[in-house]
Design a protein around this motif. Structure first.
Motif, PDB file in Angstrom:
ATOM      1  N   GLU A  53       3.467  18.372  -1.070  1.00  0.00           N
ATOM      2  CA  GLU A  53       4.344  17.275  -0.852  1.00  0.00           C
ATOM      3  C   GLU A  53       4.981  17.291   0.482  1.00  0.00           C
ATOM      4  OE1 GLU A  53       6.329  12.648  -2.155  1.00  0.00           O
ATOM      5  OE2 GLU A  53       5.818  14.390  -3.856  1.00  0.00           O
ATOM      6  N   GLN A  54       4.720  16.784   1.430  1.00  0.00           N
ATOM      7  CA  GLN A  54       5.476  16.565   2.643  1.00  0.00           C
ATOM      8  C   GLN A  54       6.387  15.992   2.595  1.00  0.00           C
ATOM      9  OE1 GLN A  54       3.031  17.857   6.077  1.00  0.00           O
ATOM     10  NE2 GLN A  54       1.677  18.030   5.195  1.00  0.00           N
ATOM     11  N   LYS A  55       7.609  16.162   2.889  1.00  0.00           N
ATOM     12  CA  LYS A  55       8.778  15.195   3.067  1.00  0.00           C
ATOM     13  C   LYS A  55       9.997  15.626   4.657  1.00  0.00           C
ATOM     14  CE  LYS A  55       9.320  14.802  -1.347  1.00  0.00           C
ATOM     15  NZ  LYS A  55       9.961  14.535  -2.574  1.00  0.00           N
ATOM     16  N   LEU A  56      10.721  14.620   4.771  1.00  0.00           N
ATOM     17  CA  LEU A  56      12.131  14.777   5.628  1.00  0.00           C
ATOM     18  C   LEU A  56      13.075  14.700   4.996  1.00  0.00           C
ATOM     19  CD1 LEU A  56      10.066  13.045   8.899  1.00  0.00           C
ATOM     20  CD2 LEU A  56      10.486  15.379   8.814  1.00  0.00           C
ATOM     21  N   ILE A  57      13.952  16.205   5.097  1.00  0.00           N
ATOM     22  CA  ILE A  57      14.799  16.002   4.559  1.00  0.00           C
ATOM     23  C   ILE A  57      16.419  16.182   5.745  1.00  0.00           C
ATOM     24  CG2 ILE A  57      16.927  17.004   3.349  1.00  0.00           C
ATOM     25  CD1 ILE A  57      14.165  17.525   1.302  1.00  0.00           C
ATOM     26  N   PHE A  58      16.848  15.187   6.108  1.00  0.00           N
ATOM     27  CA  PHE A  58      17.701  14.626   7.201  1.00  0.00           C
ATOM     28  C   PHE A  58      16.807  16.242   8.391  1.00  0.00           C
ATOM     29  CE2 PHE A  58      20.222  16.397   3.617  1.00  0.00           C
ATOM     30  CZ  PHE A  58      21.432  15.420   4.347  1.00  0.00           C
ATOM     31  N   ASP A  59      16.229  14.952   9.142  1.00  0.00           N
ATOM     32  CA  ASP A  59      14.912  15.399   9.867  1.00  0.00           C
ATOM     33  C   ASP A  59      14.228  16.840  10.162  1.00  0.00           C
ATOM     34  OD1 ASP A  59      16.474  13.037  10.975  1.00  0.00           O
ATOM     35  OD2 ASP A  59      17.402  13.577  12.079  1.00  0.00           O
ATOM     36  N   LYS A  60      14.229  17.326   8.692  1.00  0.00           N
ATOM     37  CA  LYS A  60      13.577  18.715   9.162  1.00  0.00           C
ATOM     38  C   LYS A  60      12.492  18.682   8.166  1.00  0.00           C
ATOM     39  CE  LYS A  60      16.961  21.393  10.154  1.00  0.00           C
ATOM     40  NZ  LYS A  60      18.728  22.800   9.254  1.00  0.00           N
ATOM     41  N   PRO A  61      11.165  18.840   8.022  1.00  0.00           N
ATOM     42  CA  PRO A  61      10.619  18.819   7.243  1.00  0.00           C
ATOM     43  C   PRO A  61      10.279  20.116   6.364  1.00  0.00           C
ATOM     44  CG  PRO A  61       9.400  20.233   9.697  1.00  0.00           C
ATOM     45  CD  PRO A  61      10.846  19.149   9.951  1.00  0.00           C
ATOM     46  N   VAL A  62       9.930  19.267   5.021  1.00  0.00           N
ATOM     47  CA  VAL A  62       9.902  20.390   3.842  1.00  0.00           C
ATOM     48  C   VAL A  62       8.672  20.085   3.031  1.00  0.00           C
ATOM     49  CG1 VAL A  62      11.543  21.021   1.924  1.00  0.00           C
ATOM     50  CG2 VAL A  62      12.753  19.920   3.913  1.00  0.00           C
ATOM     51  N   VAL A  63       8.439  20.993   2.327  1.00  0.00           N
ATOM     52  CA  VAL A  63       7.477  20.763   1.685  1.00  0.00           C
ATOM     53  C   VAL A  63       7.129  20.849   0.053  1.00  0.00           C
ATOM     54  CG1 VAL A  63       4.866  21.859   1.154  1.00  0.00           C
ATOM     55  CG2 VAL A  63       5.385  21.600   3.480  1.00  0.00           C
ATOM     56  N   ASP A  64       8.201  20.052  -0.296  1.00  0.00           N
ATOM     57  CA  ASP A  64       8.094  20.414  -2.549  1.00  0.00           C
ATOM     58  C   ASP A  64       5.857  20.938  -2.726  1.00  0.00           C
ATOM     59  OD1 ASP A  64       9.715  19.755  -2.104  1.00  0.00           O
ATOM     60  OD2 ASP A  64      10.138  18.076  -2.403  1.00  0.00           O
ATOM     61  N   THR A  65       5.436  21.362  -3.420  1.00  0.00           N
ATOM     62  CA  THR A  65       4.731  21.660  -4.263  1.00  0.00           C
ATOM     63  C   THR A  65       5.142  21.701  -5.843  1.00  0.00           C
ATOM     64  OG1 THR A  65       5.355  24.406  -5.262  1.00  0.00           O
ATOM     65  CG2 THR A  65       3.816  24.013  -3.013  1.00  0.00           C
ATOM     66  N   TYR A  66       3.483  20.962  -6.261  1.00  0.00           N
ATOM     67  CA  TYR A  66       3.349  20.577  -7.947  1.00  0.00           C
ATOM     68  C   TYR A  66       2.492  21.418  -8.184  1.00  0.00           C
ATOM     69  CZ  TYR A  66       7.297  17.991  -6.582  1.00  0.00           C
ATOM     70  OH  TYR A  66       8.254  16.973  -6.369  1.00  0.00           O
ATOM     71  N   THR A 112       0.693  -1.285  -0.307  1.00  0.00           N
ATOM     72  CA  THR A 112      -0.016  -0.232  -0.314  1.00  0.00           C
ATOM     73  C   THR A 112       0.448   1.230   0.053  1.00  0.00           C
ATOM     74  OG1 THR A 112      -1.663  -1.241   1.508  1.00  0.00           O
ATOM     75  CG2 THR A 112      -1.960   0.975   1.279  1.00  0.00           C
ATOM     76  N   ILE A 113       0.459   2.240  -1.178  1.00  0.00           N
ATOM     77  CA  ILE A 113       1.510   3.298  -1.041  1.00  0.00           C
ATOM     78  C   ILE A 113       0.292   4.280   0.366  1.00  0.00           C
ATOM     79  CG2 ILE A 113       1.931   5.337  -2.308  1.00  0.00           C
ATOM     80  CD1 ILE A 113       1.344   4.082  -4.962  1.00  0.00           C
ATOM     81  N   LEU A 114       2.079   4.826   1.219  1.00  0.00           N
ATOM     82  CA  LEU A 114       2.104   5.035   2.395  1.00  0.00           C
ATOM     83  C   LEU A 114       1.156   6.861   1.980  1.00  0.00           C
ATOM     84  CD1 LEU A 114       3.604   3.184   5.008  1.00  0.00           C
ATOM     85  CD2 LEU A 114       0.405   2.710   4.368  1.00  0.00           C
ATOM     86  N   GLU A 115       2.298   7.393   1.330  1.00  0.00           N
ATOM     87  CA  GLU A 115       3.276   8.418   0.617  1.00  0.00           C
ATOM     88  C   GLU A 115       1.483   9.230   0.730  1.00  0.00           C
ATOM     89  OE1 GLU A 115       4.319   6.458   0.419  1.00  0.00           O
ATOM     90  OE2 GLU A 115       6.329   6.566   0.484  1.00  0.00           O
ATOM     91  N   GLU A 116       0.647   9.450   0.270  1.00  0.00           N
ATOM     92  CA  GLU A 116      -1.016   9.766   0.010  1.00  0.00           C
ATOM     93  C   GLU A 116      -0.818  10.784   1.083  1.00  0.00           C
ATOM     94  OE1 GLU A 116      -5.533   9.504  -1.028  1.00  0.00           O
ATOM     95  OE2 GLU A 116      -4.212   7.191  -0.921  1.00  0.00           O
ATOM     96  N   GLY A 117      -1.294  10.092   2.527  1.00  0.00           N
ATOM     97  CA  GLY A 117      -1.724  10.870   3.404  1.00  0.00           C
ATOM     98  C   GLY A 117      -0.479  11.669   3.998  1.00  0.00           C
ATOM     99  N   ASP A 118       0.699  11.979   2.734  1.00  0.00           N
ATOM    100  CA  ASP A 118       1.699  13.516   3.615  1.00  0.00           C
ATOM    101  C   ASP A 118       1.716  14.229   1.910  1.00  0.00           C
ATOM    102  OD1 ASP A 118       2.703  11.825   5.554  1.00  0.00           O
ATOM    103  OD2 ASP A 118       4.267  11.312   3.824  1.00  0.00           O
ATOM    104  N   CYS A 119       0.061  14.384   0.910  1.00  0.00           N
ATOM    105  CA  CYS A 119       0.068  15.580   0.318  1.00  0.00           C
ATOM    106  C   CYS A 119      -1.366  16.537   1.066  1.00  0.00           C
ATOM    107  CB  CYS A 119      -0.576  15.025  -0.975  1.00  0.00           C
ATOM    108  SG  CYS A 119       1.034  14.209  -1.267  1.00  0.00           S
ATOM    109  N   ILE A 120      -0.764  18.018   0.442  1.00  0.00           N
ATOM    110  CA  ILE A 120      -2.260  18.079   0.968  1.00  0.00           C
ATOM    111  C   ILE A 120      -2.983  19.283  -0.393  1.00  0.00           C
ATOM    112  CG2 ILE A 120      -3.097  20.579   1.794  1.00  0.00           C
ATOM    113  CD1 ILE A 120      -0.425  20.281   4.142  1.00  0.00           C
ATOM    114  N   VAL A 121      -3.686  18.894  -1.516  1.00  0.00           N
ATOM    115  CA  VAL A 121      -4.186  19.303  -2.265  1.00  0.00           C
ATOM    116  C   VAL A 121      -4.910  20.523  -2.186  1.00  0.00           C
ATOM    117  CG1 VAL A 121      -5.868  18.521  -4.356  1.00  0.00           C
ATOM    118  CG2 VAL A 121      -5.139  16.998  -2.809  1.00  0.00           C
ATOM    119  N   LYS A 122      -4.773  21.930  -2.832  1.00  0.00           N
ATOM    120  CA  LYS A 122      -5.546  23.125  -2.877  1.00  0.00           C
ATOM    121  C   LYS A 122      -5.909  23.621  -4.908  1.00  0.00           C
ATOM    122  CE  LYS A 122      -5.214  27.932  -1.975  1.00  0.00           C
ATOM    123  NZ  LYS A 122      -4.065  28.461  -1.005  1.00  0.00           N
TER     124      LYS A 122
END
Length: 232
Positions: free
Chosen positions: A72-85, A47-57
């Motif tokens: 899309e929320q990600k953890l990079i070096f234990d810091k939360p980062v949001v990439d928008t597409y 199951t793809i679990l990353e779906e819950g890390d996305c916010i749609v607008k």
């Protein structure tokens, strides 16, 4: 080509070496196909679990086409980062396209597309997003090319089977795109199967008398030990 010949050829490969390595590439791919088929027949997709890390607008709408921003929320070096597409969604044909074009290049549904479907309450993946290359029934055409690796195990009936299988696959791949075409193909194949059954039945009946007249006592039968071979 680089993916197909990877690990077998290099820039200084001669023509003779290329012919030899080409045969090895075919054998390697045939073996890998068998291993992958065995794994796919028993495996279960995770199951793809990353779906819950996305916010749609939703940004805008023109006709049936929606323009959205998906974060899309990600953890990079234990810091939360949001990439928008930027994502576009057609509410009629239910087709989704992201500006990253990952689906066009890899043909894999990823979390941003899935969360867009969930946002618009699309519970089934549209058929236009099904890629045949990821089907468990897919057969790559290079597996039909004859190589020295299957010479020992090949015989006349095996060659007939390979030719017919390739023919059936090409027909199904080129023409079966809807229910009508599939029904036509099923009807033709059912008729062909009936004709072949009748042919085999008449052939068996005609061969019975000759077999009875040519029957020899069991004590006269002999089997050459040299012809008994192990399985491939």
């Amino acid at each position: 080509m680089h993916a197909f010949y990877g690990g077998f050829l290099h820039i200084k490969t001669s023509l003779i070496q290329f012919v030899h390595e080409f045969d090895n590439v075919l054998g390697n791919n045939e073996q890998k196909e068998l291993e992958d088929d065995g794994a796919d027949s028993k495996g279960v997709l995770h199951t793809i679990l990353e779906e819950g890390d996305c916010i749609v607008k939703v940004l805008s709408k023109e006709g049936d086409m929606y323009s959205l921003i998906v974060g899309e929320q990600k953890l990079i070096f234990d810091k939360p980062v949001v990439d928008t597409y930027r994502v576009f969604f057609d509410s009629v044909i239910r087709e989704c396209q992201c500006e990253c074009n990952l689906f066009q290049s890899k043909a894999i549904l990823y979390c941003r597309m899935l969360c867009t479907f969930a946002y618009f309450k699309v519970n089934e993946v549209p058929t236009c997003l099904f890629s045949s290359q990821w089907s468990k029934n897919v057969r790559w055409k290079h597996t039909y090319i004859k190589s020295c690796h299957d010479v020992n195990s090949s015989n006349e009936s095996n060659n007939f089977y390979k030719g017919l299988y390739s023919h059936f696959f090409n027909i199904a791949q080129d023409f079966v795109r809807n229910i009508k075409e599939a029904s036509i193909l099923h009807s033709v194949m059912d008729g062909t199967q009936t004709t072949l059954h009748d042919h085999c039945a008449s052939k068996d009946q005609s061969s019975v008398p000759s077999q009875q007249s040519n029957k020899t006592p069991e004590t006269q039968c002999s089997i050459s030990v040299d012809r008994l071979l192990g399985p491939p």
